[in-house]
Design a protein around this motif. Structure first.
Motif, PDB file in Angstrom:
ATOM      1  N   PRO A 121      59.552  35.000  17.958  1.00 11.13           N
ATOM      2  CA  PRO A 121      59.646  36.630  18.640  1.00 11.13           C
ATOM      3  C   PRO A 121      61.322  36.883  18.019  1.00 11.13           C
ATOM      4  O   PRO A 121      61.912  35.994  17.809  1.00 11.13           O
ATOM      5  CB  PRO A 121      59.691  35.232  19.812  1.00 11.13           C
ATOM      6  N   LYS A 148      78.217  26.354  14.475  1.00  6.22           N
ATOM      7  CA  LYS A 148      78.851  25.337  14.257  1.00  6.22           C
ATOM      8  C   LYS A 148      80.131  25.171  13.665  1.00  6.22           C
ATOM      9  O   LYS A 148      81.226  24.551  14.537  1.00  6.22           O
ATOM     10  CB  LYS A 148      77.756  24.063  13.963  1.00  6.22           C
ATOM     11  N   VAL A 186      63.548  23.910  20.494  1.00  7.40           N
ATOM     12  CA  VAL A 186      65.144  23.622  19.673  1.00  7.40           C
ATOM     13  C   VAL A 186      65.424  23.472  21.403  1.00  7.40           C
ATOM     14  O   VAL A 186      65.116  23.952  22.489  1.00  7.40           O
ATOM     15  CB  VAL A 186      65.919  24.630  19.081  1.00  7.40           C
ATOM     16  N   THR A 187      66.480  22.695  21.465  1.00  6.71           N
ATOM     17  CA  THR A 187      66.613  22.592  22.449  1.00  6.71           C
ATOM     18  C   THR A 187      68.501  22.346  22.252  1.00  6.71           C
ATOM     19  O   THR A 187      68.750  21.355  21.608  1.00  6.71           O
ATOM     20  CB  THR A 187      66.920  21.281  23.135  1.00  6.71           C
ATOM     21  N   ILE A 188      69.138  23.376  22.891  1.00  8.47           N
ATOM     22  CA  ILE A 188      71.199  23.393  22.964  1.00  8.47           C
ATOM     23  C   ILE A 188      71.575  22.623  24.182  1.00  8.47           C
ATOM     24  O   ILE A 188      71.462  23.160  24.811  1.00  8.47           O
ATOM     25  CB  ILE A 188      71.666  24.556  22.694  1.00  8.47           C
ATOM     26  N   PHE A 200      75.526  25.442  26.529  1.00  4.77           N
ATOM     27  CA  PHE A 200      75.602  26.119  27.992  1.00  4.77           C
ATOM     28  C   PHE A 200      75.761  25.326  29.428  1.00  4.77           C
ATOM     29  O   PHE A 200      76.134  25.363  30.400  1.00  4.77           O
ATOM     30  CB  PHE A 200      74.315  26.809  27.444  1.00  4.77           C
TER      31      PHE A 200
END
Lengths: 247, 411, 163
Positions: C39, C69, C120-122, C125
C-alpha cells in the motif's frame, strides 16, 4: 568547519569577552581549543586524533546529586523500582577513609577506559570503543548476556530489566540490553558538553572538567600535567579517560 | 539386527520410562513458560539485578556444560586409554555428553536479554572474547562428538574411532578450560582472581559427568530390568568417583588457602567461607557436607558403596553438591562488592559497598531445571532412535537378584 | 541390512535437522522479497510540505531497511551525524496524529502500514521513540551558544584556580 559553527563560536567568544574582562587571552585560547575539535561537520566520523576525557575534582565535589539528576533528565533512564534492577548510569559514592575518617563524595560512571575489559569480553562485538575514546554499547547488536557487566571493575553498566517507554528521541533505550554512560556522545557530536558537566558547572561547583586529552592545549590536559590525578583501580592497567584529582 | 555388534535400541521399556519422559517434557514446557515470562516482563521478575547479573540459570547452565565434557569421560577412557571395560558404554557416554551440552546451552540462551537476537550471537563474533571462543568450542564439541559416534557406530569407520576419540578428549579438555576461563578472566571480581578455576572446572567435570552417566545407566537397568554393569565396572566407577571427588576437594582447598594467604583477598574469603550468610551455608552445607563428604562416605563404605542404591545415592548427592559449588562460585563471586576504592568505606544508592542480596525466583529455577530435563529427554530419544545401549551382560556373571536400585527423579 | 537401516535413520535425522535450520533461517531473514503490491501509506502534513522523501520513492520502498541499518552503524559506532537516513528524521517527517499515543504524532501508522501487509515486524521502536519531536522544545536544553560561553568561562576560571 561549517560557517554556522564558526558563527556560534564567534558569538560565544564575544559574549564571553564582554562578561569576563579580567581574564587573559591565553584562557580564551585554551577554552577555544576545546571547541574547534568538537564542532565536527555533518557526515564526518569521530576522529581518533581526539581522546575525550573528564577530570573530576573531588575537592570541589560536594554531597549533591546534581550531575546524576542532569544525566537522568538528559538520557531518560530513571528507574521506578527502587532496587538494584533500576538503571544507574552515574552515581554518587560516599567515601570514608578507614584510617583517617576523612569523608568524600564523588561521581562514578563509565570511565571510558583506553583498554576497556567490557569490549574485550563482549561475544558479539556490541561493546565498542569509538575512535575518540568513548566506550559504548551498540544496542543494535547487544544480546543481553551481561558478560560486560561481569567484567567491568567499576560497576558502571546497567541492564535494562523492564520495558521502557517515552524515550528521548536522541537516546533510544530498550529492555534486554546493557547500557551505560555514553559521555553524552550525542551532545559531543553536536558540539556540546556532557549534561553532567554542564549541570555541575552551572551549579557553580565546577568539579567536572571535560575536554580532549590528546590536545596539549586543552584545559583538561593542562590541568592533568599540573596536578596529580588518580585513575581508579590503576592496578588493572585499563587507563580510564575519566580521572580524579584531590582524591 | 543386533547380532553383529553388542548394542541395541531402547525398546522394551515399561510405563515407568514413559512416565519419566512425560515428567521431563512437562518440566521443559514449564521452563519455556518461565523463559517467556522472564522475557516478556523483563528480568526484574527474576532475582538477578545489576550487581548479581548472572543468577540461577547460569548456575544450571555452567553446571550442565561442565558436566557435558565430563560425561564424555567414559568414552575417552575407552578410546584413549584403551580400557575395554568402558568400551561398552562409550556410545552412551558420547550421546549423553552432547545432550547435556544442549541442555546447558538451552538455558544459557533462553536467559539472554534479547533471545530474538540469537542470529546475532551466531553470526557476529568478537574474537577477543573468551565467550565467543566458547561458542566455537561448543559447536566444535557437537561436531567432534558426532563424528566420534559415527566412527564408533559405522563398521567401515571403526578404525578411525581411536583418532576421533583422541580429538574428542583433547577438545573436551579445552572446552572445560574455556568454561572455567569465562570466570578466570574477570580480574575485576576478586573471587575469580585465581588461576585455579580452569583445573578446578576440569576436575569437577569428571565428577558431574560420571555421576550423570551412572544415573542414566542405573535408570536404564531399572526400566529395562536388565543388568548393564558388571561388578568389575561398578568397582571401577566407584573408585573413579572417589578419586575425582577428592581431587575437587583438593583444588577447592588450595584455591581458598592461596587466597587466604594473600592479604588483599581476606575480605572476600571470609565472606565466602564465614560471614556471607547463604553463601557459606551453601558452601559448607551443600557443597562440602552433602555434596562431597556424604557421597565419599557412601562410596567408601565396603558394602554400600558397591550396591546400586549406594552408587545412585552418591551420584545424586554429588550432583547436588556440584550445583552448590556452581552457586558459590557464580553467585558468591558476584555478591561480594567491587573493591573500587581500596582502604575506603564506600556507600551509594547503588552497588557500592553492598553485599548483594540475591533471592532466586521460581522462574529462574524452573528454567535452570528444565535444562537438565532437556538433556535427559534428548538422551532418551537418542537411545530410542539409534543403538547406543550395550546389550545386557549374562546374568550368571553378576548377582542373580533383580536390579533393585531406585533412581526415580535421578535421570 | 542393518547398515542400510542405519544409514536411512541417519538420513532422516540429518534431513530433519536441515529442515529445522532452514525454517529457522527463513524465520530470521524475514518475509523476503517484495512479492505483494504494497500500500501507499498516507503522508503526514510535514511530509506533504516536504514533497520529497530523502530518496526517490521507488528506492525508499525497496531499500529503506538497508539504508537504516547502514546508517545506524555509521551513527552509533562511528559517530557520523546529520545524514539523511536517520531514523529520527523518518519519524519526524512521517509521523501523524495517533489516538493510541494520546494525540501525539507517531510514525506507527506510516511504518506499519506496509509492514502489516508484508508481515514484517520491526523492533526498532522498542528503543527508539516513535513520537515526533514536536515544537515544544524542552527548556532544559540550552542553546549551544550559551553553553559554549558557560564552558569557556569555566575553563578560564579553572586555569586561574590552578595551584
Amino acid at each position: 568547519m561549517s560557517t554556522s559553527n564558526k558563527q556560534t563560536a564567534d558569538l560565544a567568544r564575544r559574549r564571553f569577552l564582554s562578561g569576563a574582562v579580567a581574564l587573559g587571552s591565553v584562557s580564551i585560547a585554551s577554552g577555544f581549543t576545546l571547541y574547534t575539535a568538537s564542532a565536527r561537520p555533518k557526515g564526518e566520523p569521530a576522529s581518533s586524533k581526539i581522546r575525550w576525557g573528564l577530570l573530576i575534582d573531588t575537592g570541589k565535589c560536594e554531597d549533591c546529586n546534581i550531575c546524576v539528576e542532569a544525566c537522568k533528565t538528559e538520557n531518560g533512564w530513571e528507574g521506578h523500582r527502587g532496587n538494584l534492577t533500576d538503571p544507574q548510569w552515574i552515581r554518587k559514592v560516599g567515601l570514608t577513609d578507614k584510617r583517617t575518617g576523612k569523608k568524600q563524595s564523588l561521581p562514578v560512571m563509565c570511565l571510558h577506559c583506553e583498554y576497556p575489559p567490557c569490549v574485550d569480553v563482549c561475544p558479539v562485538g556490541a561493546s565498542m570503543k569509538r575512535a575518540d575514546g568513548i566506550v559504548l554499547v551498540d544496542r543494535h547488536l547487544c544480546i543481553g548476556c551481561r558478560y560486560c557487566m561481569m567484567a567491568c571493575p567499576y560497576g558502571a553498566r546497567s541492564f535494562v530489566h523492564e520495558k521502557v517507554t517515552n524515550q528521548k528521541p536522541y537516546m533510544p533505550r530498550g529492555q534486554g540490553t546493557v547500557e551505560s554512560c555514553t559521555l553524552c556522545a550525542h551532545r559531543i557530536d553536536d558540539g556540546r558538553i556532557p549534561a553532567c558537566v554542564e549541570a555541575c558547572t552551572k551549579s557553580g561547583r565546577e568539579a567536572m572538567l571535560f575536554g580532549d586529552l590528546n590536545d596539549p592545549q586543552s584545559a583538561i590536559s593542562k590541568r592533568i600535567v599540573q596536578v596529580s590525578t588518580t585513575k581508579l583501580r590503576a592496578d588493572l592497567g585499563l587507563e580510564p579517560n575519566v580521572r580524579y584529582v584531590n582524591f | 539386527m543386533g547380532l553383529r555388534d553388542n548394542y541395541h535400541r531402547l525398546v522394551d521399556h515399561g510405563p515407568f520410562f514413559f512416565a519419566l519422559m512425560l515428567a521431563h517434557a512437562l518440566v521443559i514446557l514449564l521452563g519455556l513458560t518461565a523463559a517467556y515470562y522472564m522475557e516478556h516482563n523483563g528480568h526484574y521478575v527474576t532475582g538477578m539485578n545489576n550487581q548479581v547479573v548472572w543468577g540461577m540459570p547460569h548456575v544450571f547452565a555452567v553446571f550442565l556444560i561442565v558436566a557435558a565434557s565430563g560425561a564424555l569421560n567414559v568414552a575417552s577412557i575407552s578410546s584413549v586409554f584403551n580400557r575395554l571395560a568402558y568400551k561398552r558404554f562409550a556410545r552412551l557416554s558420547a550421546i549423553l555428553a552432547v545432550s547435556l551440552l544442549a541442555g546447558g546451552l538451552f538455558v544459557l540462551l533462553l536467559d539472554l536479554g534479547r533471545v530474538d537476537r540469537l542470529i546475532i550471537a551466531m553470526t557476529s563474533y568478537n574474537f577477543k572474547s573468551i565467550f565467543a571462543w566458547n561458542i566455537y568450542l561448543y559447536t566444535g564439541f557437537f561436531a567432534i562428538v558426532g563424528i566420534y559416534l559415527w566412527t564408533m557406530m559405522e563398521k567401515r569407520m571403526n578404525r578411525y574411532s581411536k583418532y576421533a576419540g583422541y580429538a574428542a578428549f583433547v577438545w573436551r579438555l579445552i572446552l572445560t578450560t574455556g568454561t572455567g576461563s569465562i570466570f578466570g578472566f574477570l580480574a575485576a571480581r576478586e573471587a575469580y582472581d585465581t588461576a585455579l578455576l580452569a583445573p578446578l572446572f576440569i576436575a569437577s567435570s569428571f565428577v558431574y559427568g560420571l555421576a550423570f552417566t551412572v544415573l542414566v545407566l542405573l535408570t536404564m537397568c531399572w526400566t529395562l530390568g536388565i543388568t548393564l554393569m558388571d561388578k568389575e565396572f561398578v568397582q571401577k566407577v566407584r573408585g573413579l568417583l572417589i578419586i575425582f571427588t577428592v581431587t575437587v576437594l583438593y583444588f577447592t582447598t588450595v584455591q581458598h588457602l592461596t587466597n587466604i594467604y594473600a592479604t588483599q583477598h581476606h575480605g572476600v574469603e571470609s565472606y565466602l567461607l564465614l560471614t556471607g550468610g547463604v553463601i557459606p551455608a551453601v558452601f559448607w552445607g551443600v557443597q562440602i557436607v552433602i555434596g562431597s563428604i556424604l557421597p565419599l562416605l557412601i562410596l567408601a563404605h565396603p558394602t554400600l558403596g558397591l550396591t546400586r542404591h549406594g552408587l545412585s545415592l552418591a551420584s545424586v548427592l554429588l550432583l547436588i553438591g556440584g550445583l552448590g559449588q556452581m552457586y558459590v562460585i557464580i553467585i558468591g563471586g558476584q555478591s561480594y562488592p567491587l573493591n573500587i576504592f581500596p582502604g575506603m568505606e564506600a556507600t551509594s544508592s547503588w552497588i557500592d559497598g553492598r553485599f548483594a542480596h540475591y533471592v532466586p525466583s521460581l522462574a529462574e529455577i524452573v528454567l535452570g531445571v528444565s535444562g537438565i530435563s532437556i538433556a535427559m529427554l534428548a538422551t532418551a530419544m537418542a537411545l530410542k532412535v539409534l543403538r547406543f545401549l550395550p546389550n545386557p551382560i549374562e546374568e550368571n556373571n553378576t548377582s542373580k537378584n533383580k536390579p533393585e536400585a531406585k533412581t526415580a527423579g535421578a535421570a | 541390512m542393518t547398515d542400510l537401516r542405519q544409514t536411512k535413520t541417519y538420513a532422516v535425522l540429518t534431513a530433519a535437522l536441515f529442515m529445522m535450520s532452514l525454517l529457522f533461517m527463513a524465520g530470521a531473514a524475514g518475509a523476503g522479497e517484495e512479492r505483494v503490491p504494497l500500500p501507499h501509506p498516507a503522508m503526514s502534513e510535514k511530509a506533504q510540505k516536504a514533497e520529497n522523501c530523502v530518496a526517490p520513492v521507488s528506492e525508499m520502498r525497496r531499500y529503506h531497511m538497508q539504508y537504516l541499518k547502514h546508517q545506524r552503524v555509521e551513527t552509533l559506532r562511528k559517530g557520523v551525524r546529520g545524514n539523511p537516513y536517520s531514523l529520527k528524521s523518518c519519524v519526524n517527517c512521517h509521523a501523524v496524529k495517533d489516538k493510541a499515543a494520546g494525540g501525539a504524532r507517531t510514525a506507527d501508522a506510516f511504518c506499519s502500514s506496509c509492514h502489516k501487509y508484508a508481515a514484517v515486524t520491526i523492533d526498532c521502536f522498542s528503543c527508539h521513540t516513535n513520537k515526533a519531536a514536536d515544537r515544544k522544545k524542552t527548556s532544559a536544553v540550552q542553546s549551544p551558544v550559551s553553553q559554549l560561553a558557560a564552558h569557556l568561562e569555566k575553563a578560564a576560571k579553572d586555569r586561574s584556580l590552578l595551584k
